[in-house]
Scaffold this active site. Structure first.
Site, PDB file in Angstrom:
ATOM      1  CB  ILE A  88      -4.309  86.484 -21.467  1.00  0.00           C
ATOM      2  CG1 ILE A  88      -4.149  86.961 -20.035  1.00  0.00           C
ATOM      3  CG2 ILE A  88      -4.051  84.988 -21.628  1.00  0.00           C
ATOM      4  CD1 ILE A  88      -3.465  86.083 -19.069  1.00  0.00           C
ATOM      5  CD  GLU A  93     -10.230  95.798 -23.054  1.00  0.00           C
ATOM      6  OE1 GLU A  93     -10.109  96.997 -22.776  1.00  0.00           O
ATOM      7  OE2 GLU A  93     -11.305  95.177 -22.959  1.00  0.00           O
ATOM      8  CG  HIS A 149     -11.725  87.923 -18.271  1.00  0.00           C
ATOM      9  ND1 HIS A 149     -12.657  88.137 -19.272  1.00  0.00           N
ATOM     10  CD2 HIS A 149     -11.985  88.841 -17.322  1.00  0.00           C
ATOM     11  CE1 HIS A 149     -13.436  89.150 -18.928  1.00  0.00           C
ATOM     12  NE2 HIS A 149     -13.042  89.596 -17.749  1.00  0.00           N
ATOM     13  CD  GLU A 180     -16.702  88.347 -17.862  1.00  0.00           C
ATOM     14  OE1 GLU A 180     -16.626  88.771 -19.020  1.00  0.00           O
ATOM     15  OE2 GLU A 180     -16.697  89.073 -16.857  1.00  0.00           O
ATOM     16  CB  VAL A 208      -4.096  92.202 -12.071  1.00  0.00           C
ATOM     17  CG1 VAL A 208      -3.166  93.092 -12.869  1.00  0.00           C
ATOM     18  CG2 VAL A 208      -5.515  92.296 -12.595  1.00  0.00           C
ATOM     19  CG  HIS A 212     -12.888  88.444 -12.892  1.00  0.00           C
ATOM     20  ND1 HIS A 212     -14.253  88.268 -12.908  1.00  0.00           N
ATOM     21  CD2 HIS A 212     -12.600  89.223 -13.966  1.00  0.00           C
ATOM     22  CE1 HIS A 212     -14.765  88.908 -13.950  1.00  0.00           C
ATOM     23  NE2 HIS A 212     -13.781  89.499 -14.607  1.00  0.00           N
TER      24      HIS A 212
END
Length: 265
Positions: A88, A93, A149, A180, A208, A212
């Site tokens: 995203i 990452e 996220h 988070e 996905v 979570h």
């Protein structure tokens, strides 16, 4: 797929251990990219070695890491590589993944990176349009809450900006928070309570619908988002659907891959 070409697109995802969500999201994105770029060979890699390990042990299902995919491309004679992440944000990452790819730059003639989903304000507007189109039946009295996220990376500010942009785009009943980072569920409960919706729909703002979505969002724990909104006195309906299931979102990844291909010319 053109087996003769020396051009390839590597689609990089975080990954998921949920088979149904993988098929409905990651594999659909990969297929859309495959359909759009038939003059390229399409490869896959996941960045979560933990999830790769789970799938290997549990299902005997193998997904290559970024390095393994690049090694395979070298073996296959690929010379030009476009890397399209399904991430995203351009956060931790994505940065680690780019470093891994660039450590192989001497092995290829050209490498170009497609951007993650939300790289600029145009992307944000397009994403808002893609998701609100899917919820066109939402009543003005109902609230739609997205669970992002979140990250410790400074790019996390995109979530608050996106929330504001929803409001500015005549979607005062759409809210976004993160698991988070900020905005938290506690921020959201206060904000949504002041809106006083007749009903709340909660759904992931993640590619996905994995752990979570199933646990932090829709689980039975008192800490889950559904429970916290219910405890605040609202009727809550969880929708377990990843962003990869939205055609408009998948189209954005295809467009980002196209821009990366164009940048190599």
């Amino acid at each position: 797929m053109n087996q003769q070409t020396d051009k390839a697109i590597l689609v990089v995802s975080f990954g998921t251990s949920y088979e149904a969500s993988r098929k409905a999201t990651i594999e659909k994105i990969e297929q859309d990219i495959r359909n759009a770029f038939q003059d390229h060979r399409i490869y896959r890699a996941w960045t979560s070695k933990f999830i790769i390990s789970i799938l290997k042990k549990r299902d005997n299902y193998t997904v290559p890491t970024v390095k393994e995919a690049l090694e395979q491309m070298i073996t296959d004679g690929i010379r030009e590589v476009v890397v399209q992440p399904t991430h995203i944000l351009d956060g931790i990452e994505n940065n680690i993944m780019k470093e891994e790819v660039l450590s192989y730059k001497e092995s290829f003639d050209k490498i170009a990176f497609g951007t993650p989903l939300l790289a600029d304000s145009k992307d944000e507007s397009q994403a808002i349009n893609a998701v609100t189109t899917e919820f066109s039946d939402l009543k003005e009295t109902e609230a739609l809450v997205f669970m992002g996220h979140g990250t410790t990376h400074q790019v996390n500010t995109v979530y608050a900006g996106l929330d504001q942009k929803f409001k500015e785009s005549a979607h005062a009943n759409v809210f976004i928070g993160t698991v988070e980072a900020d905005p938290t569920i506690h921020n959201l409960v206060k904000e949504v309570t002041s809106f006083q919706p007749s009903k709340i729909y909660v759904t992931p703002f993640m590619i996905v619908a994995g752990d979570h979505a199933h646990n932090d969002m829709a689980g039975d724990s008192p800490d889950s988002w559904v429970c916290q909104f219910e405890n605040a006195g609202f009727e809550v309906c969880p929708i377990i659907k990843g962003l990869g299931e939205y055609p408009g979102i998948r189209r954005m990844y295809v467009e980002h891959a196209q821009k990366a291909i164009d940048s190599m010319k």
